[in-house]
Write a protein that holds these residues in place. Structure first.
Motif, short mmCIF file in Angstrom:
data_model
loop_
_atom_site.label_atom_id
_atom_site.label_comp_id
_atom_site.label_asym_id
_atom_site.label_seq_id
_atom_site.Cartn_x
_atom_site.Cartn_y
_atom_site.Cartn_z
N CYS A 77 0.83 -1.21 0.00
CA CYS A 77 0.00 0.00 0.00
C CYS A 77 0.86 1.26 0.00
O CYS A 77 0.54 2.23 -0.69
N LYS A 78 1.95 1.24 0.75
CA LYS A 78 2.82 2.41 0.83
C LYS A 78 3.59 2.63 -0.46
O LYS A 78 3.66 3.75 -0.98
N SER A 79 4.15 1.56 -1.02
CA SER A 79 5.01 1.70 -2.20
C SER A 79 4.20 1.97 -3.47
O SER A 79 4.63 2.71 -4.34
N LYS A 80 2.99 1.39 -3.56
CA LYS A 80 2.23 1.51 -4.81
C LYS A 80 1.22 2.65 -4.79
O LYS A 80 1.01 3.32 -5.81
N TRP A 81 0.61 2.90 -3.62
CA TRP A 81 -0.44 3.93 -3.57
C TRP A 81 -0.15 5.02 -2.55
O TRP A 81 -0.98 5.90 -2.35
N ASN A 82 0.97 4.93 -1.87
CA ASN A 82 1.44 5.99 -0.97
C ASN A 82 0.49 6.25 0.20
O ASN A 82 0.21 7.39 0.55
N PHE A 83 -0.05 5.19 0.81
CA PHE A 83 -0.81 5.35 2.05
C PHE A 83 -0.54 4.15 2.96
O PHE A 83 -0.10 3.09 2.51
N ILE A 84 -0.80 4.34 4.23
CA ILE A 84 -0.70 3.27 5.22
C ILE A 84 -2.12 2.84 5.58
O ILE A 84 -2.94 3.66 6.00
N CYS A 85 -2.42 1.57 5.38
CA CYS A 85 -3.76 1.08 5.69
C CYS A 85 -3.96 1.03 7.20
O CYS A 85 -3.12 0.52 7.94
N ASN A 86 -5.10 1.57 7.64
CA ASN A 86 -5.41 1.63 9.07
C ASN A 86 -6.73 0.93 9.36
O ASN A 86 -7.45 1.30 10.29
N CYS A 87 -7.05 -0.10 8.57
CA CYS A 87 -8.30 -0.82 8.77
C CYS A 87 -8.23 -1.67 10.04
O CYS A 87 -7.16 -1.83 10.64
N GLU A 88 -9.35 -2.24 10.44
CA GLU A 88 -9.41 -3.02 11.68
C GLU A 88 -8.47 -4.22 11.65
O GLU A 88 -7.94 -4.64 12.69
N ARG A 89 -8.25 -4.76 10.46
CA ARG A 89 -7.36 -5.92 10.33
C ARG A 89 -5.91 -5.53 10.54
O ARG A 89 -5.11 -6.31 11.04
N CYS A 90 -5.56 -4.30 10.16
CA CYS A 90 -4.17 -3.86 10.26
C CYS A 90 -3.84 -3.28 11.63
O CYS A 90 -2.69 -3.39 12.08
N ASN A 91 -4.81 -2.66 12.28
CA ASN A 91 -4.49 -2.07 13.59
C ASN A 91 -4.98 -2.91 14.76
O ASN A 91 -4.81 -2.53 15.92
N SER A 92 -5.63 -4.07 14.44
CA SER A 92 -6.05 -5.05 15.46
C SER A 92 -6.94 -4.43 16.53
O SER A 92 -6.89 -4.81 17.70
N VAL A 93 -7.75 -3.45 16.12
CA VAL A 93 -8.68 -2.83 17.06
C VAL A 93 -10.08 -3.38 16.81
O VAL A 93 -10.52 -3.46 15.67
N GLY A 94 -10.76 -3.76 17.86
CA GLY A 94 -12.12 -4.28 17.70
C GLY A 94 -12.48 -5.23 18.81
O GLY A 94 -11.64 -5.61 19.63
#
Length: 442
Positions: A355-372
């Motif tokens: 996501c960072k290298s191709k689209w220049n953003f950091i994904c912050n979805c529930e799966r990536c930040n383990s919040v829930g």
């Protein structure tokens, strides 16, 4: 199929080779059990005056096809599950376009949407196949259909006279080898050809581009005409231009200027500089918004508005149009997300890096930040629908039942934080949807 398609393209118009190619291609369709397509090719062969010795064979094959054919009702064709939006006809009227500094332009649900609903059915603004160009329609990208050749060149085919008439961009490349270039260059060519074709002259195109660059916040209020569609495409989010990209942009510009019709239009230094800059702009838009797989790449004006999540609530299908289907229940006011990462499995680190290298953003979805909230795995795994999918998900003979149980499970549990069980059912659901071409949803 490939060789017969090429035979059609290279055959002299009106010669016996045209009829011969259609006749033999009907046999290909017959062996593929595509009997409707075989019947169409049989008629095309007859229209092209197939020889008397093959006419009997054609009549026999026609009789066999008519015995084996199973008519597909028109209502089984994929279509929106709701009424179309008035200004954006490719999306369902249950979606609303929003804009924010954090997400840019994005879509939210105007009401609760259950799993299994088609919310987008959009023709690509531009699209290319990476396969052999003689195997797909140059306009809608459909494969294994009754392709007919362009009457003026040997490298382009269409699935119908309707697609041939609709494809106004081909006239710029017709008679050149541009259609045989690699995917990236063909993409750029299509965007430039459509831009030229949308406006009456290069001067009008230049004036239009200057006007929208002076007011970058201005957006089209609808997508009901070609200028609005191009404006929407031009304003899509762009990647950053890297040093390595400059040489490729220049190569695309040079290849375009080798086309006689293009060189005749851009006949001054001012216009040539404009073309070079326009290629660079299109290049960055396409780089950031193209979607597809190993077979095709496309850019859709509306489809490109959907943001990424590693826990998507809609998934995409392509069958000449880009479709989005809900795979998790969506609450009123929730944003709709797709996954940019395809079907391949990735670790958290890999997802963040891509996501960072191709689209220049950091994904912050529930799966990536383990919040829930904590998932009750025992409740999920004891669910009757989950058990049915677990036991029957990999069989083809119960596909409709599998889809039904998947939808019931997902509507009951897919609002919960992402889990291996939810991922499993979604994977099975998507596999059966793909196999059934969305027909089971309708």
């Amino acid at each position: 199929m490939d060789f017969y398609n090429q035979s059609l393209c290279y055959a002299e118009n009106g010669s016996k080779n045209v009829a011969l190619a259609y006749a033999h291609r009907s046999a290909c369709f017959f062996h593929m059990e595509k009997y409707e397509e075989a019947l169409i090719d049989i008629q095309l062969a007859k229209n092209a005056n197939v020889s008397e010795d093959q006419l009997t064979e054609m009549d026999q094959r026609k009789s066999e096809c008519e015995k084996l054919i199973v008519k597909k009702p028109l209502e089984n064709l994929p279509k929106l599950s709701y009424e179309a939006d008035t200004n954006f006809p490719s999306i369902a009227n249950v979606l609303e376009l929003k804009n924010s500094p954090e997400f840019g332009r994005y879509f939210v649900a105007k009401c609760d949407i259950p799993c299994g609903k088609i919310v987008l059915a959009e023709e690509s603004f531009i699209g290319v196949r990476k396969d052999n160009p003689w195997m797909y329609c140059s306009e809608c990208l459909q494969m294994n259909t009754n392709l007919i050749p362009c009457q003026s060149c040997a490298t382009t085919v269409f699935c119908s006279n309707k697609c041939m008439a609709k494809n106004t961009a081909h006239k710029w490349e017709c008679g050149t080898n541009f259609n045989l270039f690699d995917c990236e260059i063909k993409f750029q060519g299509q965007a430039i050809f459509l831009a030229i074709d949308t406006f009456g002259s290069i001067d009008q195109l230049m004036e239009f581009i200057e006007s929208i660059l002076c007011d970058v916040e201005k957006q089209p209020m609808s997508l009901l005409d070609s200028k609005s569609k191009y404006h929407f495409f031009f304003n899509l989010s762009k990647s950053l231009l890297h040093a390595d990209d400059i040489l490729l942009v220049y190569k695309i510009y040079i290849d375009l200027m080798k086309i006689p019709k293009i060189a005749a239009l851009f006949d001054s230094k001012e216009k040539q500089r404009f073309l070079a800059h326009l290629v660079a702009h299109h290049f960055l838009v396409i780089l950031n918004n193209a979607h597809g797989n190993n077979s095709y790449q496309s850019v859709g004006a509306i489809f490109s508005m959907f943001n990424h999540s590693c826990t998507p609530n809609v998934m995409q299908f392509f069958d000449g149009k880009q479709h989005l289907v809900t795979i998790r229940p969506v609450k009123k006011g929730d944003q709709l997300f797709i996954s940019y990462l395809g079907k391949q499995k990735h670790s958290l680190e890999q997802r963040q890096e891509i996501c960072k290298s191709k689209w220049n953003f950091i994904c912050n979805c529930e799966r990536c930040n383990s919040v829930g909230e904590i998932v009750d795995h025992n409740t999920i795994t004891s669910d009757v629908h989950y058990i049915f999918v677990l036991e029957n998900g990999y069989t083809e003979d119960q596909s409709s039942e599998v889809l039904d149980h998947c939808e019931k499970f997902l509507n009951n549990y897919a609002h919960l934080p992402w889990s291996d069980e939810i991922q499993f059912v979604i994977d099975i659901y998507c596999a059966h949807l793909s196999r059934n071409n969305l027909n089971q949803l309708l």
